[in-house]
Design an enzyme around this catalytic site. Structure first.
Site, PDB file in Angstrom:
ATOM      1  CE1 TYR A  37       0.764   7.835   2.645  1.00 36.65           C
ATOM      2  CE2 TYR A  37       1.021   5.594   1.862  1.00 36.65           C
ATOM      3  CZ  TYR A  37       0.306   6.530   2.562  1.00 36.65           C
ATOM      4  OH  TYR A  37      -0.855   6.162   3.186  1.00 36.65           O
ATOM      5  CG  ASP A  55      -1.698   1.299   1.348  1.00 28.69           C
ATOM      6  OD1 ASP A  55      -2.746   1.395   0.685  1.00 28.69           O
ATOM      7  OD2 ASP A  55      -1.266   2.220   2.076  1.00 28.69           O
TER       8      ASP A  55
END
Length: 207
Positions: free
Chosen positions: A64, A59
């Site tokens: 990110y 994930d």
């Protein structure tokens, strides 16, 4: 990558994916060690270690900054033996992001991951006040990308700090449009049991 005897696997709703019960989150405070000073190769090795232990669900998200790491890591074996989920925001600060920019985020994620498709594409951290707009304005555009083969399954993620009562989950869990919902659920936070699971089970939505 083959299944490891000690790892448990489960069906992710009606997606047809048999995923490891323990997935690898590629964000958080560590971001696969990048925030702690690991090199790219060390972070890739960290993903490989998880995969060697039987983890087959990774994930990540555009924000990110770990998509390139995941992309390098998944080159170690057949693409269809690992499931990659990524996400895109639809609101930045107080402003909604243009729909075309969200589609462009998907395209950039595919480049960063160096893959032709993502297994799960999710709208990132959707609070109740923009749920209807996400469903009605953004989802159709991404479903067109799904028809092109760039997305296998469409979903969204909740934002527990901004929705502690799980209001968004009540609606999303009853919409078969969503194939996967990422939500917070643990011993001290049982909202999903009350607001989501009856709907997701009825509609075959993976959680």
């Amino acid at each position: 990558m083959s299944n490891v005897p000690d790892m448990q696997y489960t069906k992710l709703g009606n997606t047809g994916m048999r995923v490891s019960v323990a997935g690898l989150g590629c964000g958080g405070g560590s971001r696969l060690g990048m925030a702690r000073g690991l090199s790219t190769n060390q972070s890739v090795d960290l993903v490989h270690l998880a995969m060697d232990l039987g983890v087959n669900y990774l994930d990540t998200a555009a924000v990110y900054g770990t998509e390139p790491i995941v992309g390098k890591a998944i080159k170690c074996g057949p693409r269809d033996q690992v499931y990659v989920a990524t996400k895109a925001q639809v609101r930045r600060n107080r402003d909604m992001i243009p729909v075309n920019d969200v589609v462009a985020s998907l395209e950039n994620s595919l480049r960063q991951l160096d893959t032709d498709y993502v297994d799960v594409f999710q709208f990132h951290a959707i609070p109740p006040d923009i749920y209807d707009q996400t469903r009605d304005a953004y989802a159709p555009a991404l479903l067109r990308e799904k028809e092109k083969g760039k997305i296998r399954h469409l979903g969204l993620t909740e934002s527990p700090p901004n929705d502690p009562a799980g209001v968004m989950l009540k609606s999303a869990s009853r919409e078969p449009l969503w194939e996967v919902i990422m939500l917070g659920y643990h011993m001290m936070h049982q909202v999903a049991r009350r607001n989501a699971f009856s709907g997701t089970l009825e509609n075959g939505i993976g959680t």
